[in-house]
Design an enzyme around this catalytic site. Structure first.
Site, mmCIF file in Angstrom:
data_model
loop_
_atom_site.group_PDB
_atom_site.id
_atom_site.type_symbol
_atom_site.label_atom_id
_atom_site.label_comp_id
_atom_site.label_asym_id
_atom_site.label_seq_id
_atom_site.Cartn_x
_atom_site.Cartn_y
_atom_site.Cartn_z
ATOM 1 N N GLU A 59 1.059 -1.083 -0.259
ATOM 2 C CA GLU A 59 0.479 0.011 0.091
ATOM 3 C C GLU A 59 0.700 1.216 0.045
ATOM 4 O OE1 GLU A 59 -2.199 -3.223 2.343
ATOM 5 O OE2 GLU A 59 0.044 -2.389 1.744
ATOM 6 N N ARG A 214 19.674 -22.108 -7.057
ATOM 7 C CA ARG A 214 20.717 -21.412 -7.996
ATOM 8 C C ARG A 214 19.411 -21.224 -8.999
ATOM 9 N NH1 ARG A 214 22.174 -25.967 -6.319
ATOM 10 N NH2 ARG A 214 21.280 -27.583 -7.759
ATOM 11 N N THR A 306 10.620 -43.305 2.454
ATOM 12 C CA THR A 306 10.932 -43.220 3.394
ATOM 13 C C THR A 306 9.714 -42.188 3.974
ATOM 14 O OG1 THR A 306 11.986 -45.281 3.513
ATOM 15 C CG2 THR A 306 11.487 -44.305 5.058
#
Length: 372
Positions: A59, A214, A306
């Site tokens: 704003e 990157r 996992t």
């Protein structure tokens, strides 16, 4: 939500404000991404977006550009203006002082210091406030911030890459590279928007990732991404001294079990924190609570089957960023996820496709779990 019928001009200005908010995608953490447009009818007289935490809000940029033209104008803001003193003064006060006549808000701000106070302050000053315009799009831009404030945990995205036959690595563990260069470059953009990149000790031991961002064109200082926090789940502090994530080059948090203690100085360049152990692993809900308390909005998980499977099984995954390469790895290759066996088809995990597109030679899918 307001029942107001917004005009085509309202939609056009808010759409531009949302595009402005997206310019802070890599830089505003832990703050939300916000855009603002000041307009008289179709004429835009000021615009701005929140660029970095601690700096001016959207704003303020828009009002500064509008100058005296802000008087009697309409302000379009993608998130409810703040009403409290933080690192910057309240934006609601700035809008009142500028003499705007109307404020259109896309989405309310549930943060305790705002949460309706900004809207109330504007209305008390005699300003017409209307809300709900393009709220869904505004929520998408700030899904991490809103998740942290509303649910007490960050938005969690799991990134995976697989072959057409659903495999992520050869049986030996070799996984570089399933996808082509364009897809790997695309991943960097998703990393850049993340507050944290989370991985497990298994991935550290197998791949020695840097978990850094990157970007080829990050030359504008205002747009240069904040480095995401590297988060490693290492219950027994097994990470080797040579691990890239321990090199001290980026902010890094290693979460471990309460009984684990470093045996030497390899962890001196990173932060350590203990997390409760549940069923033989770090409590994943507690991990997210720790990160939320640190102001982490979005997490990108880059881990093996996992940990990724455990997060799915715990109901903690908000979206899956899946890259599919047009290659086959065979039955002996490693699976996408390790999930509990299902007794019936009705129990299967259901995902909805939010977005699908080609990235170079590979497909990219953005999927979200569906309610059962």
């Amino acid at each position: 939500m307001s029942a107001v019928e917004f005009s085509a001009v309202d939609h056009a200005h808010m759409a531009f404000a949302l595009r402005l908010a997206e310019r802070g995608l890599f830089t505003t953490d832990p703050n939300p991404r916000v855009g603002c447009v000041i307009a008289h009818g179709e004429e835009m007289v000021g615009s701005g977006w929140h660029r970095r935490a601690g700096g001016a809000h959207a704003e303020v940029f828009a009002l500064n550009e509008a100058g005296d033209h802000a008087r009697a104008a309409t302000a379009y803001v993608t998130l409810e203006p703040c009403a409290h003193f933080g690192r910057t003064p309240p934006c609601a006060d700035a809008l009142i002082a500028a003499g705007v006549a109307r404020v259109v808000i896309a989405h309310a701000d549930p943060f305790a210091g705002v949460d309706g106070r900004g809207t109330a302050k504007l209305r008390e000053a005699g300003i017409l406030v209307e809300s709900g315009l393009m709220a869904g799009a505004a929520r998408e831009i700030n899904r991490g911030f809103l998740s942290r404030i509303e649910r007490g945990r960050p938005w969690l995205r799991v990134k995976l890459a697989m072959s057409l036959d659903g495999r992520t690595a050869l049986a030996s563990g070799e996984s570089k590279w399933i996808t082509a260069a364009a897809a790997r470059a695309d991943v960097q953009l998703w990393r850049a928007r993340s507050s944290a990149i989370l991985s497990g000790i298994g991935t550290v031991l197998a791949d020695d990732p840097a978990l850094s961002v990157r970007l080829a064109n990050a030359t504008d200082a205002d747009m240069a991404p904040l480095p995401p926090l590297r988060v490693i789940l290492d219950r027994e502090l097994r990470a080797p001294a040579t691990a890239q994530v321990l090199d001290g080059s980026l902010p890094t948090l290693v979460l471990h079990g309460a009984g684990a203690r470093p045996i030497d100085g390899r962890f001196d360049g990173v932060e350590l924190a203990a997390v409760e152990i549940r069923q033989g692993r770090l409590d994943l809900s507690a991990v997210l609570a720790v990160l939320a308390a640190r102001g982490v909005n979005e997490i990108q998980v880059e881990a093996g089957p996992t940990l990724a499977g455990a997060l799915f099984a715990a109901g903690l995954v908000d979206e899956l960023l899946l890259y599919v390469a047009p290659v086959l790895l065979g039955d002996n290759a490693r699976p996408l996820l390790t999930l509990p066996a299902l007794g019936e088809m009705a129990a299967r995990w259901k995902l909805g496709v939010l977005d699908q597109r080609m990235i170079g030679a590979d497909w990219r899918l953005l999927l979200r779990p569906l309610e059962a």
